[in-house]
Structure formats: structure tokens, C-alpha cells
Design a protein around this motif. Structure first.
Motif, mmCIF file in Angstrom:
data_model
loop_
_atom_site.group_PDB
_atom_site.id
_atom_site.type_symbol
_atom_site.label_atom_id
_atom_site.label_comp_id
_atom_site.label_asym_id
_atom_site.label_seq_id
_atom_site.Cartn_x
_atom_site.Cartn_y
_atom_site.Cartn_z
ATOM 1 N N VAL B 57 0.825 -1.214 0.000
ATOM 2 C CA VAL B 57 0.000 0.000 0.000
ATOM 3 C C VAL B 57 0.860 1.265 0.000
ATOM 4 O O VAL B 57 0.563 2.215 -0.726
ATOM 5 N N ASP B 58 1.942 1.264 0.766
ATOM 6 C CA ASP B 58 2.769 2.481 0.812
ATOM 7 C C ASP B 58 3.342 2.819 -0.572
ATOM 8 O O ASP B 58 3.326 3.977 -0.991
ATOM 9 N N TYR B 60 2.104 1.866 -3.476
ATOM 10 C CA TYR B 60 0.977 2.270 -4.334
ATOM 11 C C TYR B 60 0.669 3.762 -4.132
ATOM 12 O O TYR B 60 0.559 4.528 -5.088
ATOM 13 N N MET B 61 0.533 4.168 -2.885
ATOM 14 C CA MET B 61 0.161 5.556 -2.587
ATOM 15 C C MET B 61 1.220 6.526 -3.123
ATOM 16 O O MET B 61 0.890 7.576 -3.680
ATOM 17 N N LYS B 62 2.464 6.150 -2.956
ATOM 18 C CA LYS B 62 3.549 7.041 -3.366
ATOM 19 C C LYS B 62 3.545 7.242 -4.888
ATOM 20 O O LYS B 62 3.550 8.370 -5.383
ATOM 21 N N GLN B 64 1.128 6.673 -7.068
ATOM 22 C CA GLN B 64 -0.104 7.263 -7.600
ATOM 23 C C GLN B 64 -0.177 8.754 -7.267
ATOM 24 O O GLN B 64 -0.620 9.546 -8.093
ATOM 25 N N ALA B 65 0.254 9.108 -6.066
ATOM 26 C CA ALA B 65 0.213 10.530 -5.686
ATOM 27 C C ALA B 65 1.152 11.336 -6.583
ATOM 28 O O ALA B 65 0.821 12.442 -7.012
ATOM 29 N N ASP B 68 -0.488 11.689 -10.079
ATOM 30 C CA ASP B 68 -1.624 12.618 -10.108
ATOM 31 C C ASP B 68 -1.166 14.061 -9.954
ATOM 32 O O ASP B 68 -1.771 14.971 -10.523
ATOM 33 N N LYS B 69 -0.114 14.260 -9.192
ATOM 34 C CA LYS B 69 0.399 15.620 -9.022
ATOM 35 C C LYS B 69 0.811 16.181 -10.393
ATOM 36 O O LYS B 69 0.484 17.320 -10.738
ATOM 37 N N TYR B 72 -2.498 16.674 -12.694
ATOM 38 C CA TYR B 72 -3.347 17.821 -12.377
ATOM 39 C C TYR B 72 -2.627 19.145 -12.648
ATOM 40 O O TYR B 72 -3.270 20.153 -12.947
ATOM 41 N N ASP B 136 -7.756 2.030 -8.898
ATOM 42 C CA ASP B 136 -7.277 2.589 -10.162
ATOM 43 C C ASP B 136 -8.429 3.011 -11.064
ATOM 44 O O ASP B 136 -8.369 4.031 -11.744
ATOM 45 N N ARG B 139 -9.837 6.119 -10.063
ATOM 46 C CA ARG B 139 -8.902 7.160 -10.521
ATOM 47 C C ARG B 139 -9.159 7.507 -11.985
ATOM 48 O O ARG B 139 -9.232 8.682 -12.342
#
Lengths: 333, 511
Positions: B57-58, B60-62, B64-65, B68-69, B72, B136, B139
Motif C-alpha cells: 500500500v505504501d 501504491y500511494m507514493k 499514484q500521488a 496525479d500531481k 493535475y 485505479d 482514478r
């Protein structure tokens, strides 16, 4: 000195999508609103599920708890995917720094008498509880009606497996880098008499047909368990020289405070619903009456393990919390 | 005593994922996992599921964040700089309208049903993979909405996409496709979406839209496409692992999986009819023809590659694949000609191809275009010149299975409309092809339930008896539909590109 950019100005024909101006008036919408409101299909489904022909693919009657307008509930955190993963990325990074700090100062080895055993037998096995919670929330993500509700459940589901992994990492650190403590924790989960009420409770929630009732059942345990392990025991750790544990607990209590914001908002929306408010209240009160005794037994078992190693009044804490929850959805007089 | 050995990466991954699972003893397994038996699939050992990614999970979060940064940031700067004015042409956006109306809701449905898998599969490995995919897909739905939201502010056809997905005739094609998958059991869903949609056909569905964006100056959509790529490669791997896992678990699974491949290939291929016309007709700047895309991404990569590997398991290429191959010369032309005639009832515009476009089509389709389809466009152009743009007057009959108007022709005879039918419980049901008839005949009790838009209009369930009634019920706004030439969109585009509005390219220093 300033410089002036010349840009082409073209007047927009619309501020946002039609469903949002119909709902909120002619104003720009947030990204949360554009990505969350009315996204789920609501009508003209083509086929009934082969595995449940009594229902439509998305159907408010998957639960007794209903909202006349599912979008009367919105997430107070306004989380859509981007801010969600950003926030959780920070959480996992912060947790990793905590663990490396604990490791560098050998703070787990320096825990006072009783603490290591209490954590190994009562806290680390909760990674299995979290894994069960993941499944319960994932079911809600599929069967809840409306995107704003299911989105919260979806993130909660992923958070639960994330928390299970945080606890597992803490277990590895607690054991100096091996997984033998995790193995022992699993044996506790499967065999320790004091953890069996919790395991039984979780397994029974998994066969609960109504996703929302299952979620209320989970929340009853959460409120007592998170309060016990990551607030009450955290206080005791600070007073009892086990600061290393407090550094871990802060991340979980922080997550839970964030999680409860949407859970409380959903309870409020259910109770305030013009059409279903009364039946929702009855269903919620019924769920609490049916599930709270089992939930209390379950968390009391965890408390007994703690009390067996540390004098922190864990079971008394659970008794008091349970009494507070009994009146949760009672009608205001 | 020697110091305990630290965990290897593999052991650490197992401890963080599979080891979280336990065997239930207080409830019956069959009650805890009620949906994994009725389809006839036999699984003997769930632990044989291989996780190719070992994602926690860690991590994945890293990832994906960070992705997305970046995405956007592009969306914000494109919106701020009126980037839409640098598109190849406003006409291009018809492809993106179709995407938002037709594809984004499917991403969302995938999000919901991968969560079903994340709860209801018996093994922790595939449950976790499904959970990641569910996230995902949410997302993708949300980033697509946010990517196209800026166009909605200036152009028609985007504003009511979810309302229209539930109602409009051509959108019942993608909707019924995905409803079919979600209403199936979890294993069929894995083959339908995980394998057929995300692996077998993804290069023909997703990639043409993203490549079209790149060729036509749509920087946000192109950035979204790149940003989704690493998610999609995980999804493709999930699909491949799913099929291998089912095939390896029991030989009795092989014929069941084969039928699902047969069904979902044809179901998906019919859905791709909408993509074929997008590639050949909607994009002002062409990426490649449908024929070329089909040959490269399907015939070479899938038939020449994947199905050679699957032979080992006793899997053969999909049942009606030869029909699809035979149609590659004619598919897009037949579909766009139909959309051209019915676009008065669509949330996008169509138009007659110009001479350069006709030339390109003739080059791409030397055996069919000039003889079969150019005469239609010549005639349409003559009618436009005479002031009478041609639209169809009656409503089309729809195929009971794929829900596309009955526009396809007999195999080997591109001038005779193909029509098949079956009688079920005394009632006649019509189909566009042998493939769609075969799918119906396997599960007639399912497909008779279909919400067919034309039937529904005739039954009076779509706002009223007249065309304006139905269009109002669809939520169309003036200019969303019909001919592109002379439309509000075309007029706006021309006005925004007059010299007085030309973008100011360089900042001017002032005082």
C-alpha cells in the motif's frame, strides 16, 4: 516593476456539468463534486445479477438504511482519488520515519516490562482484524447506493489493508526485523481464547447480508478498539515510559479521527432523511442492540490480554465505552 | 545464539499481504464466499495465484500521488492558458464526447465490480490485486472527468454524460456491455473485463483515443493516457494471471473459459465498432486506420502472440474471429454512415468527409472505399449542396445482444444487411450477426431483459412520442447534435480563431 501577461479571454458557456448546476445553482463546482456526484448509474439497467436476480445492479434495497437522495450525503473531507492518495502517501511516509526512528534508537527493545508482550498479543494481531475490515468495507463499496457513500467505503477498504500492513511492519520492527512475532500473532488470532470473540464477530460480520448493518457493526468495534489501543493505551504508554508505542499509536488514532468524520456524517444523513429517517433510526438502533453485546465481548477480550500484562484498566475502559455506545441511536427526548 | 535472519523482500511481501488472511472457523466458507461456486469453476488452491507486482500500500500511494500531481498540474495549466484553442480542430472533440459519455462510466463500473472481487474472491492474492484495480478504475473515471471538464465549459456534448449514458440509444451499446459483465459471476467478470477487455482488446479501445488526443493537440487527454499507462499494464497483467490461474486450476475450467472468451471477444469487438468510426472519421488528424490498428493490435499481437501461448492450455482463438477479420475493410464505414444519418439524436456532431479525408480513406481501404462508400458520401455532399442535409427518418432496429442498429452486412456480401433471429418463449429476437445470435442463444433468459432504446421509445418510456420529446428526455442542448458544418461549435471555433482573438504568444514586459 511588474509585467503584464496578455491572455485571450473567452467567456465560458457553462460553469460545470448540468447535474451540478441543477443541484447547486449556477456556480462552479469543485473537483470533488464533479468526480463524485451522480456518477453511478441509477436507471435502465439491462440485466439482473445472475447471483441475485431479486435486485438491480445498483439498488438502494441492498440495505435497510436508505437515503431519499443518496447525494444528501457528501464526504466532509471532500476526498476524491488525488487528495486521497496524496494524504495516504504522507501517512505511510510518516509511519516509515517513525519506524526508522524507533529502530535507530532501539526504542522497541527499551519498552518497559509487560509492554512488548501486550503489543505482541493484543495490538499486532489486529492486523487480521483490519484485513477482515477491508473485506467488509469492500462489500459496501460494491453495494452501497450512490457514489459519495461508496467512495468513502472504497477508501476505507484500502485504508484497512494499509493499516494491516502498518501493524505488520510494526510487528517486524518489534521483533528486530523478523516475522516470527507476526507468526505468533497469527496463532494468537486463531487460538488465543481472549481473541476468539473478536474473530468470531468479524467472521459473522462477513456473512451479514446488509452492507450498511455490517458497517455499523464494524464501527461499534472500531470505536471501542481504536479508543482502547490507540488512545487509552497511548495515554498509558506516555505515562508509563513506553513512548515508543505512542509514536506508533499517533498514526492510527490520527487515521481514525479522519475516518470518523465521514462515518458520523453518514449517520447524521441517515437519521435526518425526510422519508427514511425514522426507519433508519429504527434499523440503526436495532443493529446496535443486536451487535453491541458481541462487539463489547470482542473488545473486552483484547482488553483482558492487555490487563494481563499491564495495569492500565483496559477492561474498565471498554465497559465504559460500551455503555456510552448503547444509547447511540436512541431517540432524542 | 546467532542473530535472527532479517526478512527477504519476498518474505516481507508475504507477511504484509497473504499472511493477513486466515481460514474461517466460526462461519461456513460457503456462506462467507457465496458467489464463487455457481459458475462451475473449480479452484483447488488459491495460493497458486501469483502476484506479479508485489505492490504494497505504501508504494501504491507514493506512485499514484506522484503521477496525479503531475497530471493535475497539466490540467490546470492547460485550462489557464486556454489550451483548447490549440486543438487541431473543434471537431476533434466529438471523439472525446463519445469517450466521456461511453467509456468513463465503464471505468466507474469497473471500480465498483473490482471491489466485489476484492471482497468475494476466496484468495487474498487476487483480492488484493482486485482492490488495487478498483482504486485505479475510480482514478481513471475521476481523472477523465476532470480532464474533460474544461472542454465542457466551452463546447457542447459533455454536459450531461451520466444522464445520457443511462438513456441515449448509442450509449446503450457500452452500457449493456458492462452491465452484462457486472451481472455475471466473479469468474466470468475476470475473463470478460480482466482478460478480454483489459488485455485482449485494450490496445484497440483505450489506445486509439489517447493516440488521437496526442495527434490532435489534446495535451490533457494525452497526459491522462500516459499517466494511466502504468495502471493499465498492471491491469493487463491481472487479466493474464486470471486466465492462467483458472486454466491451471482444473481441466474442467477450460471449456467454460473458452466459451467466455468466445462470448467476450465478440461482445467487445462489437463495442469497438464505435472506436473504428472514431479512428477513421472523427479524428481530424489521423493516427492510423481501423484496419491497420486491428491488424497490428489484434491479428499480430493477439492472434499471432497471445493465442499461440494459450494453445498450451487447450484454448483456441475466439469463435467468431474470422468474421471480425473479414469486417475490417468495411466496419468503420458502415458505422459512421449510420451515425451520420442518426446524429440528430446524438450528443455529438457528424459531417461529410472533405476531399482530403476521402482521399485518405481511399488509400487506407483500396479494396472497398471507392467502390462501396465513396458513392454514399458523394451523394450526401450533393444533398448538402442542394440544401438538404440527409438524416434518417425512421428509428433503426437494434440487435438484441449488442444493441447496435442492424447495419452490418452478410459475411462476404457487403451490400446485403445481415439479419439473424431466434425464437424464445414464442417471441422473436433479432441479431446483427452470427456472433450476437450465438451469445443470445447461450443465455436467452439474460438477453431478453435488455433495455433496448428504440423499443423503449416506441413503448413511450422516453419522454414522449416525438423526436423533440425524446431529445429533451436525453438532455440534449441546442447544437449538441446534428451536422457539424455551420453548427454553433464550428462558428465559435472560427470566431475564436480570427486574428483579433489569436493567442498572444509571448508575455509583454510592462511597467
Amino acid at each position: 516593476m511588474q509585467y503584464e501577461l496578455r491572455t485571450q479571454v473567452i467567456e465560458a458557456k457553462r460553469k460545470t456539468f448540468t447535474n451540478l448546476t441543477a443541484r447547486f445553482g449556477d456556480r462552479p463546482a469543485s473537483r470533488y463534486e464533479e468526480g463524485s456526484i451522480d456518477i453511478q448509474a441509477v436507471t435502465n439497467f439491462h440485466y439482473r445479477p445472475l447471483w441475485d436476480p431479486e435486485h438491480e445492479l445498483y439498488d438502494p434495497t441492498y440495505s435497510a438504511l436508505r437515503l431519499t437522495d443518496p447525494y444528501s450525503f457528501t464526504d466532509p473531507r471532500q476526498l476524491y482519488y488525488y487528495p486521497y492518495v496524496t494524504a495516504r502517501s504522507h501517512l505511510h511516509e510518516a509511519f516509515a520515519s517513525t519506524l526508522s526512528y524507533l529502530e535507530s534508537r532501539s526504542l522497541m527493545e527499551k519498552l518497559p516490562e509487560g509492554w512488548k508482550a501486550a503489543l505482541a498479543q493484543a495490538v499486532i494481531p489486529m492486523r487480521h482484524y483490519e484485513a477482515g475490515a477491508q473485506m467488509i468495507s469492500a462489500d459496501g463499496c460494491r453495494f452501497a447506493y450512490g457514489t459519495t457513500i461508496e467512495q468513502c467505503l472504497s477508501y476505507a477498504s484500502f485504508d484497512r489493508i494499509g493499516t494491516a500492513q502498518l501493524l505488520s511492519k510494526a510487528g517486524i520492527t518489534l521483533d528486530g526485523g523478523t516475522d516470527s512475532l507476526l507468526g505468533a500473532a497469527k496463532t494468537h488470532w486463531l487460538e488465543n481464547a481472549d481473541l476468539q470473540p473478536l474473530r468470531r464477530y468479524v467472521e459473522q460480520l462477513l456473512i451479514e447480508k446488509d452492507w450498511a448493518v455490517a458497517h455499523v457493526g464494524l464501527d461499534l468495534v472500531d470505536q471501542m478498539l481504536y479508543g482502547l489501543l490507540y488512545a487509552h493505551l497511548d495515554e498509558a504508554a506516555l505515562l508509563g515510559g513506553a513512548g515508543g508505542y505512542s509514536l506508533i499509536a499517533q498514526h492510527l488514532s490520527g487515521w481514525f479521527a479522519d475516518h470518523r468524520r465521514w462515518v458520523d456524517a453518514l449517520y447524521k444523513a441517515w437519521l435526518a432523511d425526510a422519508e427514511h429517517g425514522e426507519s433508519n433510526r429504527a434499523a440503526l438502533a436495532g443493529a446496535v442492540a443486536r451487535l453491541l453485546p458481541g462487539a463489547t465481548d470482542a473488545v473486552a477480550g483484547v482488553a483482558r490480554i492487555i490487563d494481563g500484562h499491564l495495569s492500565v484498566g483496559a477492561e474498565d475502559y471498554v465497559t465504559a465505552r460500551s455503555a456510552g455506545l448503547a444509547g447511540l441511536f436512541a431517540k432524542e427526548s | 545464539m546467532a542473530a535472527p535472519r532479517k526478512l527477504s523482500m519476498k518474505q516481507r511481501y508475504a507477511a504484509l499481504t497473504h499472511d493477513l488472511d486466515w481460514d474461517f472457523s466460526y462461519v461456513d466458507n460457503a456462506e462467507a464466499y457465496p458467489y464463487t461456486t455457481f459458475e462451475g469453476i473449480k479452484i483447488h488452491d488459491w495460493s497458486k495465484w501469483e502476484d506479479p507486482f508485489r505492490l504494497t500500500v505504501d508504494a501504491y500511494m507514493k506512485y499514484q500521488a506522484e503521477k496525479d500531481k503531475r497530471l493535475y498540474a497539466v490540467l490546470d495549466s492547460f485550462a489557464q492558458g486556454q489550451g483548447h484553442l490549440s486543438l487541431a480542430d473543434a471537431k476533434y472533440l466529438n471523439a472525446m464526447k463519445l469517450f466521456l459519455q461511453g467509456v468513463t462510466p465503464l471505468e466507474y463500473q469497473a471500480h465498483r465490480n473490482f471491489s466485489f472481487l476484492a471482497r468475494h474472491l476466496n484468495g487474498p492474492g487476487p483480492r488484493f490485486a482486485a482492490l488495487c484495480q478498483s482504486q485505479d478504475e475510480l482514478r481513471h473515471a475521476q481523472t477523465e472527468i476532470h480532464t474533460l471538464s474544461n472542454y465542457n465549459k466551452f463546447y457542447g456534448g459533455f454536459h450531461s454524460w451520466h444522464h445520457q449514458h443511462d438513456r441515449v440509444w448509442y450509449l446503450s451499446v457500452p452500457k449493456s456491455f458492462f452491465d452484462d459483465a457486472v451481472s455475471a459471476g466473479p469468474f466470468e467478470f475476470m475473463i470478460a473485463i480482466g482478460f478480454s477487455f483489459e488485455y485482449l482488446l485494450t490496445n484497440l479501445l483505450f489506445v486509439p483515443f489517447m493516440s488521437g488526443a496526442s495527434f490532435n493537440g489534446d495535451l490533457p487527454t494525452m497526459t491522462f493516457g500516459f499517466s494511466a499507462q502504468s495502471d493499465e499494464s498492471r491491469h493487463m497483467t491481472f487479466g493474464l494471471e486470471a486466465i492462467k490461474f483458472l486454466l491451471e486450476q482444473d481441466p474442467d475450467n477450460v471449456p467454460i473459459v473458452q466459451e467466455w472468451i468466445d462470448k467476450w471477444f465478440w461482445r467487445g469487438y462489437r463495442l469497438l465498432a464505435l472506436v473504428s468510426q472514431m479512428l477513421d472519421y472523427m479524428l481530424p488528424r489521423k493516427v492510423m486506420s481501423w484496419k491497420e490498428a486491428f491488424e497490428l493490435y489484434f491479428e499480430q499481437q493477439m492472434l499471432g502472440g497471445l493465442f499461440k501461448d494459450l494453445e498450451y492450455y487447450g484454448i483456441r482463438p475466439p469463435k467468431h474471429v474470422q468474421h471480425a477479420i473479414d469486417e475490417k475493410e468495411i466496419l468503420s464505414h458502415q458505422v459512421y454512415w449510420t451515425l451520420y444519418q442518426f446524429s440528430f439524436a446524438a450528443a455529438f456532431n457528424t459531417t461529410t468527409p472533405d476531399s482530403e479525408h476521402l482521399q485518405w480513406l481511399a488509400e487506407q481501404y483500396p479494396d472497398t472505399f471507392d467502390t462501396l462508400y465513396k458513392p454514399l458520401w458523394d451523394k450526401a455532399s450533393r444533398m448538402v449542396e442542394g440544401g438538404g442535409r440527409h438524416f434518417a427518418r425512421a428509428l433503426p432496429q437494434l440487435c438484441q445482444t449488442c444493441q447496435i442498429p442492424m447495419l452490418f452486412t452478410e459475411p462476404g456480401d457487403p451490400t446485403t444487411i445481415c439479419q439473424r433471429h431466434s425464437i424464445y418463449e414464442g417471441e422473436r429476437f433479432d441479431f446483427c450477426s452470427d456472433g450476437c445470435k450465438w451469445i443470445f442463444d447461450r443465455e436467452p433468459e439474460k438477453y431478453v431483459q435488455a433495455w433496448l432504446p428504440v423499443h423503449q421509445i416506441y413503448m413511450g418510456n422516453c419522454g414522449g412520442p416525438t423526436v423533440p420529446d425524446v431529445l429533451a428526455w436525453y438532455g440534449l442542448q441546442p447544437g449538441d447534435n446534428g451536422e457539424y458544418a455551420g453548427s454553433q461549435e464550428a462558428l465559435d471555433w472560427a470566431a475564436w480563431h480570427t486574428t483579433s482573438h489569436a493567442p498572444a504568444p509571448t508575455p509583454v514586459a510592462g511597467n
